[in-house]
Design an enzyme around this catalytic site. Structure first.
Site, PDB file in Angstrom:
ATOM      1  CB  SER A  15      45.714  60.667  57.926  1.00 46.60           C
ATOM      2  OG  SER A  15      44.633  61.292  59.366  1.00 46.60           O
ATOM      3  CB  THR A  62      41.371  55.435  59.572  1.00 44.80           C
ATOM      4  OG1 THR A  62      40.451  56.262  57.837  1.00 44.80           O
ATOM      5  CG2 THR A  62      42.630  55.917  58.425  1.00 44.80           C
ATOM      6  CE  LYS A  66      37.225  55.032  60.409  1.00 46.42           C
ATOM      7  NZ  LYS A  66      35.815  55.386  59.533  1.00 46.42           N
ATOM      8  N   GLY A 131      27.730  51.248  52.571  1.00 44.15           N
ATOM      9  CA  GLY A 131      28.934  50.798  53.522  1.00 44.15           C
ATOM     10  C   GLY A 131      29.640  50.796  55.175  1.00 44.15           C
ATOM     11  CG  MET A 222      29.549  60.650  54.821  1.00 44.67           C
ATOM     12  SD  MET A 222      29.314  59.126  56.149  1.00 44.67           S
ATOM     13  CE  MET A 222      27.881  58.491  56.884  1.00 44.67           C
TER      14      MET A 222
HETATM   15  P1  NDP Z   1      33.109  51.573  52.098  1.00 45.66           P
HETATM   16  O1  NDP Z   1      33.817  51.419  51.034  1.00 45.66           O
HETATM   17  O2  NDP Z   1      32.437  51.552  53.431  1.00 45.66           O
HETATM   18  O3  NDP Z   1      31.839  51.449  51.186  1.00 45.66           O
HETATM   19  C1  NDP Z   1      31.271  52.396  50.184  1.00 45.66           C
HETATM   20  C2  NDP Z   1      29.956  52.526  49.324  1.00 45.66           C
HETATM   21  O4  NDP Z   1      30.130  53.343  48.447  1.00 45.66           O
HETATM   22  C3  NDP Z   1      28.891  51.569  49.250  1.00 45.66           C
HETATM   23  O5  NDP Z   1      27.777  52.176  49.630  1.00 45.66           O
HETATM   24  C4  NDP Z   1      29.512  51.100  47.519  1.00 45.66           C
HETATM   25  O6  NDP Z   1      28.145  50.891  47.536  1.00 45.66           O
HETATM   26  C5  NDP Z   1      29.068  52.646  47.537  1.00 45.66           C
HETATM   27  N1  NDP Z   1      29.641  52.679  45.967  1.00 45.66           N
HETATM   28  C6  NDP Z   1      30.982  52.977  45.636  1.00 45.66           C
HETATM   29  N2  NDP Z   1      30.847  53.174  44.577  1.00 45.66           N
HETATM   30  C7  NDP Z   1      29.670  53.838  43.566  1.00 45.66           C
HETATM   31  C8  NDP Z   1      29.277  54.090  42.486  1.00 45.66           C
HETATM   32  N3  NDP Z   1      29.973  54.107  41.572  1.00 45.66           N
HETATM   33  N4  NDP Z   1      27.729  54.419  42.425  1.00 45.66           N
HETATM   34  C9  NDP Z   1      26.985  53.914  43.295  1.00 45.66           C
HETATM   35  N5  NDP Z   1      27.754  53.417  44.510  1.00 45.66           N
HETATM   36  C10 NDP Z   1      29.003  53.858  44.908  1.00 45.66           C
HETATM   37  O7  NDP Z   1      33.238  53.164  52.460  1.00 45.66           O
HETATM   38  P2  NDP Z   1      32.788  53.753  54.277  1.00 45.66           P
HETATM   39  O8  NDP Z   1      31.133  53.783  53.930  1.00 45.66           O
HETATM   40  O9  NDP Z   1      33.694  53.454  54.795  1.00 45.66           O
HETATM   41  O10 NDP Z   1      33.393  55.483  52.871  1.00 45.66           O
HETATM   42  C11 NDP Z   1      32.638  56.248  52.338  1.00 45.66           C
HETATM   43  C12 NDP Z   1      32.782  56.993  51.635  1.00 45.66           C
HETATM   44  O11 NDP Z   1      32.449  58.429  53.338  1.00 45.66           O
HETATM   45  C13 NDP Z   1      33.701  56.966  51.582  1.00 45.66           C
HETATM   46  O12 NDP Z   1      34.717  59.056  50.726  1.00 45.66           O
HETATM   47  C14 NDP Z   1      34.485  58.391  52.929  1.00 45.66           C
HETATM   48  O13 NDP Z   1      35.662  59.182  52.649  1.00 45.66           O
HETATM   49  C15 NDP Z   1      33.708  58.938  53.370  1.00 45.66           C
HETATM   50  N6  NDP Z   1      34.264  58.903  54.963  1.00 45.66           N
HETATM   51  C16 NDP Z   1      33.569  60.409  55.784  1.00 45.66           C
HETATM   52  C17 NDP Z   1      34.254  60.966  56.885  1.00 45.66           C
HETATM   53  C18 NDP Z   1      34.330  62.019  58.185  1.00 45.66           C
HETATM   54  O14 NDP Z   1      34.959  61.419  59.157  1.00 45.66           O
HETATM   55  N7  NDP Z   1      34.102  63.120  57.245  1.00 45.66           N
HETATM   56  C19 NDP Z   1      34.119  59.422  57.927  1.00 45.66           C
HETATM   57  C20 NDP Z   1      33.875  57.674  57.506  1.00 45.66           C
HETATM   58  C21 NDP Z   1      34.068  57.507  55.795  1.00 45.66           C
HETATM   59  P3  NDP Z   1      28.019  48.821  47.252  1.00 45.66           P
HETATM   60  O15 NDP Z   1      27.893  48.331  48.236  1.00 45.66           O
HETATM   61  O16 NDP Z   1      27.319  48.772  45.630  1.00 45.66           O
HETATM   62  O17 NDP Z   1      29.359  48.837  46.345  1.00 45.66           O
END
Ligand code: NDP
Length: 276
Positions: A15, A62, A66, A131, A222
């Protein structure tokens, strides 16, 4: 006396939040400490109770906690930012009260509009992923009145459930949200494309069609820390602005700092120092 804060996650050693809050505190002259604390996967609630007993004033939350944070609310009202996405990333402890906030949405729109100079109003936005991160930013993005907001996700049910959530809160006729399959994207163009999937973590690529970036488009990932395949694809496809999520991280932290301390830090020098 120094007021104590922390970020709780699992894992947490990566972090950047302690460094960001240290810089905010130095800049604003606030007497705080801020550390990263790892909670066991099934021990989030008891870790929070421990912090409260030790006199901490608040914490950030985090991955993967969350959504868990929602069950800890000891306050009369839960803000819309938390209620809509059912997730909180900022907790404030005041006596017996545990107040919740979610600053991720404010973080992304400030980064896009203030730091990158791109307005969201009247734009065609494509949100990739459905997600926790997507769910957290949908309502703040809609507050900027985009022309449309499409959500594409591998698992369609999740994109549909965010669409349904928006329609429940905003009404079907007022909702500009559309749920799409990746296959549906061929032939479409967007002004702002936000990658909120976690594919970048494994350097995998999303199945995006050529020509999806409208002239002058912003491509926003992101993820931060390195150029992702999405960012590379965006550059090759001629996106006008290509950005990572470091600014979002700093802006959401600044909002949390403001909630706790009532002072808004200047994010530009902090972001510059992190990039430097
Ligand atoms: P989640 O685990 O909740 O969601 C992951 C998402 O990615 C889902 O929509 C999932 O699809 C999709 N996914 C994963 N693998 C694949 C793949 N191979 N092909 C297509 N889709 C895929 O994660 P979060 O939503 O919490 O986080 C998502 C990203 O955002 C992370 O990289 C995180 O680091 C970043 N983030 C950055 C922040 C910032 O402040 N910059 C704040 C919060 C998050 P499916 O539903 O089909 O599984």
């Amino acid at each position: 006396m120094t007021d104590r804060y922390a970020v709780i996650g699992h894992p947490i050693s990566h972090s950047k939040s302690p460094l960001i809050h240290k810089m905010f505190a130095e800049q604003t002259g606030q007497d705080i400490s801020y550390e990263a604390i790892e909670a066991p996967l099934h021990g989030f609630a008891s870790k929070i109770e421990e912090l409260i007993a030790q006199g901490y004033k608040g914490c950030n939350v985090t991955v993967p906690f969350k959504n868990h944070a929602l069950h800890l609310a000891r306050t009369r009202s839960i803000p819309e930012s938390v209620a809509y996405c059912q997730a909180a990333n900022t907790l404030s402890f005041q006596g017996d009260i545990v107040a919740l906030d979610n600053t991720d949405g404010i973080g992304i729109f400030r980064d896009i509009e203030k730091n990158h100079g791109v307005t969201l109003t009247n734009k065609r936005i494509l949100l990739l992923g459905a997600g926790g991160a997507s769910q957290g930013v949908v309502f703040p993005l809609l507050d900027r009145n985009p022309a449309s907001l499409a959500i594409a996700n591998r698992t369609m049910a999740k994109a549909h459930s965010i669409k349904a959530l928006v329609e429940r809160h905003r009404g079907v006729r007022k909702s500009p949200v559309n749920a799409l399959e990746f296959n549906d994207l061929a032939g479409k163009q967007f002004d702002i494309l936000i990658n909120a999937t976690s594919v970048g973590l494994t350097d995998s690529e999303l199945p995006l069609p050529h020509g999806i970036f409208a002239p002058g488009a912003l491509a926003y990932d992101m993820m931060y820390g390195r150029e992702t395949p999405f960012m590379k694809f965006a550059r090759e496809q001629g996106a006008a602005v290509v950005a990572d999520g470091l600014g979002m991280l700093v802006e959401q932290a600044a909002e949390a700092f403001f909630i706790w301390r009532g002072v808004r830090p200047d994010t530009a020098p902090v972001l510059a120092a992190l990039r430097g």
